[in-house]
Design a protein around this motif. Structure first.
Motif, PDB file in Angstrom:
ATOM      1  N   UNK A 138       0.828  -1.208   0.000  1.00  0.00           N
ATOM      2  CA  UNK A 138       0.000   0.000   0.000  1.00  0.00           C
ATOM      3  C   UNK A 138       0.863   1.259   0.000  1.00  0.00           C
ATOM      4  N   UNK A 139       1.864   1.279   0.842  1.00  0.00           N
ATOM      5  CA  UNK A 139       2.662   2.501   0.997  1.00  0.00           C
ATOM      6  C   UNK A 139       3.718   2.637  -0.104  1.00  0.00           C
ATOM      7  N   UNK A 140       3.976   1.565  -0.866  1.00  0.00           N
ATOM      8  CA  UNK A 140       4.947   1.668  -1.955  1.00  0.00           C
ATOM      9  C   UNK A 140       4.440   2.589  -3.057  1.00  0.00           C
ATOM     10  N   UNK A 141       3.108   2.673  -3.212  1.00  0.00           N
ATOM     11  CA  UNK A 141       2.538   3.574  -4.216  1.00  0.00           C
ATOM     12  C   UNK A 141       2.985   3.211  -5.614  1.00  0.00           C
ATOM     13  N   UNK A 142       3.440   4.240  -6.362  1.00  0.00           N
ATOM     14  CA  UNK A 142       3.852   4.002  -7.742  1.00  0.00           C
ATOM     15  C   UNK A 142       5.344   3.695  -7.864  1.00  0.00           C
ATOM     16  N   UNK A 143       6.015   3.465  -6.739  1.00  0.00           N
ATOM     17  CA  UNK A 143       7.420   3.122  -6.784  1.00  0.00           C
ATOM     18  C   UNK A 143       7.590   1.665  -7.228  1.00  0.00           C
ATOM     19  N   UNK A 144       8.771   1.344  -7.685  1.00  0.00           N
ATOM     20  CA  UNK A 144       9.080  -0.040  -7.993  1.00  0.00           C
ATOM     21  C   UNK A 144       9.290  -0.783  -6.680  1.00  0.00           C
ATOM     22  N   UNK A 145       8.563  -1.880  -6.486  1.00  0.00           N
ATOM     23  CA  UNK A 145       8.691  -2.664  -5.269  1.00  0.00           C
ATOM     24  C   UNK A 145       9.099  -4.082  -5.641  1.00  0.00           C
ATOM     25  N   UNK A 146      10.173  -4.552  -5.024  1.00  0.00           N
ATOM     26  CA  UNK A 146      10.669  -5.897  -5.289  1.00  0.00           C
ATOM     27  C   UNK A 146      10.624  -6.679  -3.984  1.00  0.00           C
ATOM     28  N   UNK A 147       9.926  -7.789  -3.997  1.00  0.00           N
ATOM     29  CA  UNK A 147       9.749  -8.608  -2.809  1.00  0.00           C
ATOM     30  C   UNK A 147      10.456  -9.938  -3.016  1.00  0.00           C
ATOM     31  N   UNK A 148      11.295 -10.312  -2.079  1.00  0.00           N
ATOM     32  CA  UNK A 148      11.984 -11.591  -2.147  1.00  0.00           C
ATOM     33  C   UNK A 148      11.480 -12.480  -1.024  1.00  0.00           C
ATOM     34  N   UNK A 149      11.051 -13.673  -1.376  1.00  0.00           N
ATOM     35  CA  UNK A 149      10.548 -14.583  -0.358  1.00  0.00           C
ATOM     36  C   UNK A 149      10.579 -16.012  -0.889  1.00  0.00           C
ATOM     37  N   UNK A 150      10.718 -16.960   0.054  1.00  0.00           N
ATOM     38  CA  UNK A 150      10.561 -18.359  -0.344  1.00  0.00           C
ATOM     39  C   UNK A 150       9.144 -18.838  -0.032  1.00  0.00           C
ATOM     40  N   UNK A 151       8.296 -17.903   0.466  1.00  0.00           N
ATOM     41  CA  UNK A 151       6.895 -18.203   0.730  1.00  0.00           C
ATOM     42  C   UNK A 151       6.043 -17.555  -0.350  1.00  0.00           C
ATOM     43  N   UNK A 152       5.403 -18.327  -1.133  1.00  0.00           N
ATOM     44  CA  UNK A 152       4.722 -17.841  -2.329  1.00  0.00           C
ATOM     45  C   UNK A 152       3.460 -17.040  -2.029  1.00  0.00           C
ATOM     46  N   UNK A 153       2.739 -17.380  -0.964  1.00  0.00           N
ATOM     47  CA  UNK A 153       1.461 -16.720  -0.695  1.00  0.00           C
ATOM     48  C   UNK A 153       1.636 -15.239  -0.385  1.00  0.00           C
ATOM     49  N   UNK A 154       2.821 -14.839   0.089  1.00  0.00           N
ATOM     50  CA  UNK A 154       3.050 -13.442   0.453  1.00  0.00           C
ATOM     51  C   UNK A 154       3.150 -12.535  -0.759  1.00  0.00           C
ATOM     52  N   UNK A 155       3.332 -13.100  -1.937  1.00  0.00           N
ATOM     53  CA  UNK A 155       3.633 -12.295  -3.120  1.00  0.00           C
ATOM     54  C   UNK A 155       2.570 -12.380  -4.203  1.00  0.00           C
ATOM     55  N   UNK A 156       1.388 -12.830  -3.877  1.00  0.00           N
ATOM     56  CA  UNK A 156       0.334 -12.995  -4.889  1.00  0.00           C
ATOM     57  C   UNK A 156      -0.095 -11.675  -5.503  1.00  0.00           C
ATOM     58  N   UNK A 157       0.037 -10.592  -4.765  1.00  0.00           N
ATOM     59  CA  UNK A 157      -0.454  -9.294  -5.233  1.00  0.00           C
ATOM     60  C   UNK A 157       0.502  -8.626  -6.223  1.00  0.00           C
ATOM     61  N   UNK A 158       1.659  -9.226  -6.512  1.00  0.00           N
ATOM     62  CA  UNK A 158       2.644  -8.596  -7.390  1.00  0.00           C
ATOM     63  C   UNK A 158       2.234  -8.697  -8.860  1.00  0.00           C
ATOM     64  N   UNK A 159       2.723  -7.734  -9.663  1.00  0.00           N
ATOM     65  CA  UNK A 159       2.436  -7.746 -11.096  1.00  0.00           C
ATOM     66  C   UNK A 159       3.104  -8.929 -11.783  1.00  0.00           C
TER      67      UNK A 159
END
Length: 608
Positions: A542-563
């Motif tokens: 939410x707070x990343x806004x229009x910035x580029x956000x890169x999420x690294x995780x070995x847990x897949x469910x945390x990253x479902x909202x990514x483009x």
């Protein structure tokens, strides 16, 4: 080590001393000369006074000699005291500058050197050697000793030179006197060298003890250790363990002292034999009427000072040579090169926000290894997108981020920003476009606002807003001093103890405070359960806004909202696409990982 290398290290060491504190170096040299010139003033005038009494000179002349003796000594003593006080103050500056250049070196060297275990061990070894006196302390101690002894040698020779031109003293006596001085100096050089070799061997075998003692003291002195020590009744066992180590250390120290004392005793005995011979020669000269009573006093005093100064000069040079081995290691750390090309291009500022990052056939292996951490990675994404990088531990996720941020350069291939190799951009400016929270982020025992701003000066309101956005607002409201509150208790007894989750939120606030175009989370929540991690990532999205956000995780469910989701496996990019696209590819790595974790996520959600 060859003599030419000793000379080269000596020159560099003196330049380094002046660079650390010019005031200290100047005071060291001048004070050494003045303090060692002081004894020669009363020697010279006392000889004149004795001869004046013997010759029956007027009282005014005798009073003048006495006044000059007292007055000159008084003035020189005042100047020496002033120089000593200035040197003591300047030494603090020297020590601080020495610590700073090592800290600055760590900040300026390539990140590959920071992670190199050999560089880490080199830095630790230098620190231990410096604590035992080598490097800087030996440098200015030996410098002072050599300057002092050379001052006494020159003054002693100038005041005893006439002795060698006395016709009544046989040439054989004069030659014997010179031979005795040389023999004493050579014996002193041998005993000093032997003593230093014994001491160096002792210190090399005691390195592990010094390491243990440092870690032991760090543990027992830190306030956080008090709970474990009391709850598990560790005090007696810790003390007993330390006593065993210290007993062994002192046993070795006593053996060292006995061996050094034996060598020193032989050196002192020989020196006193030579002094006795000098007395006999001077008595012979006095009885033959060649020298006056005042000259006897002058020659005796100056010869004794000459013998001591010659031995000290040799010992000082030998100690300096021993220290050169340690200074060579000391300078080798400062000479570690930074092979990273710094670049000169300015990072383009675009109004349309059309930035593209591209990995073009990138492969990478860490220094001193043959195994590739990444192999033939090809990936392109637009700035402003939300990109998730997933995969098992060791699949190359963090390495990917390190390469994108130019902490390392690719072994093969290239990384482009808007079609330009990132090596061509100004290095510092390129780093400034990234705000990253690594999984091993660090907070300091400074004020909360300083931790958020990553610097001594901070905007209180801006820091507060970032903390609130990062989910730390409720805890912040409970802190009486707000962003001026100290974290931990190292520097302030009222410091705030924070939990791991709270620390993670402060690290997020730090990333927000920097306000860089790229926001990167590298598994900072790996220790949390999947539901808690998902909530944190969702909040950050939410707070990343229009910035580029890169999420690294070995847990897949945390990253479902990514483009987009990039799937890494064994150092290779094996899949790329949205969650829906990847989950539909049966037999794919993402599909396999998702269903392997699905049961755990379902159970965790039900419990929540």
């Amino acid at each position: 080590m060859k003599l030419s290398e000793h000379v080269r290290i000596s020159k560099r060491a003196i330049r380094h001393l002046f660079s650390l504190s010019r005031s200290f170096a100047v005071c060291l040299f001048l004070d050494a000369v003045l303090r060692n010139a002081l004894p020669y003033v009363p020697i010279y005038f006392s000889a004149r006074l004795i001869d004046g009494l013997y010759e029956g000179r007027p009282l005014g002349s005798l009073a003048l000699y006495a006044a000059l003796t007292v007055g000159i000594v008084f003035l020189l003593s005042l100047v020496s005291a002033y120089l000593t006080s200035r040197r003591d103050v300047a030494q603090n500056e020297l020590n601080l500058n020495d610590e700073w250049i090592f800290s600055e070196k760590a900040m300026q060297m390539a990140y590959s050197s920071i992670e190199d275990p050999e560089v880490t061990m080199l830095r630790k070894r230098i620190a231990i050697e410096s604590q035992t006196g080598y490097n800087l302390w030996y440098l200015f101690n030996c410098t002072e000793q050599i300057v002092s002894s050379m001052t006494r040698i020159l003054l002693s020779l100038s005041m005893t030179l006439s002795f060698f031109f006395l016709e009544g003293i046989p040439l054989l006596m004069k030659l014997g006197f010179v031979a005795g001085i040389l023999f004493t100096v050579l014996c002193g050089a041998f005993t000093t060298r032997k003593s230093e070799a014994i001491f160096s061997h002792f210190m090399s075998t005691a390195v592990h003890m010094n390491v243990f003692d440092g870690k032991y003291n760090d543990y027992i002195r830190h306030y956080s250790s008090g709970k474990d020590i009391r709850l598990y009744d560790m005090a007696e066992s810790l003390l007993a363990f330390n006593v065993d180590i210290m007993t062994d250390f002192h046993r070795r120290s006593l053996y060292l002292c006995w061996k050094q004392a034996a060598l020193k005793a032989a050196d002192v005995a020989l020196s006193h034999v030579l002094k006795f011979c000098v007395y006999l020669i001077l008595l012979y000269a006095a009885l033959s009427g060649q020298i006056t009573a005042g000259s006897i006093a002058r020659y005796v005093s100056c010869v004794m000072l000459l013998l001591g100064a010659a031995s000290e000069a040799v010992a000082g040079i030998q100690r300096a040579f021993v220290n050169h081995t340690y200074l060579k290691r000391y300078f080798s750390y400062l000479d570690i090169p930074n092979p990273m090309y710094q670049g000169s291009l300015t990072v383009e500022k675009r109004d349309d926000n059309e930035y593209f990052v591209e990995f073009r056939d990138v492969s990478f292996r860490y220094p001193n290894t043959d195994t590739y951490a990444l192999r033939h990675v090809n990936l392109k994404f637009k700035v402003g997108e939300k990109l998730a990088i997933v995969g098992k531990n060791g699949s190359g996720k963090t390495t990917f981020i390190k390469l994108m941020c130019r902490l390392y350069d690719p072994t093969e291939g290239e990384i482009l920003l808007n079609g330009v190799n990132i090596k061509k951009y100004d290095y510092d400016e390129y780093l400034s476009i990234f705000s990253i929270v690594f999984q091993d982020f660090k907070l300091f025992a400074f004020r909360l606002g300083q931790n958020v701003s990553a610097g001594p000066v901070f905007d209180g309101e801006r820091a507060r807003q970032c903390l609130i956005k990062a989910g730390f607002g409720e805890r912040l409201a409970a802190m009486p001093e707000g962003t001026d509150s100290f974290l931990y208790k190292e520097f302030d007894g009222s410091g705030i103890e924070i939990s791991g989750g709270e620390g993670q939120k402060i690290a997020l606030a730090r990333a927000l405070y920097k306000d860089a175009p790229f926001l990167v989370l590298d598994e900072p929540t790996a220790a949390l359960d999947p539901v808690s991690e998902y909530e944190i990532y969702s909040k950050f999205n939410e707070i990343a806004g229009d910035k580029t956000a890169i999420y690294i995780s070995h847990r897949l469910a945390s990253c479902r909202f990514c483009d987009k989701i990039a799937v890494f496996d064994s150092g290779k990019l094996v899949q790329m696409g949205s969650h829906d696209t990847l989950i539909a590819q049966k037999g794919g790595r993402y599909h396999e990982l998702w269903h392997a974790q699905a049961q755990y996520y379902t159970d965790a959600t039900a419990e929540a």
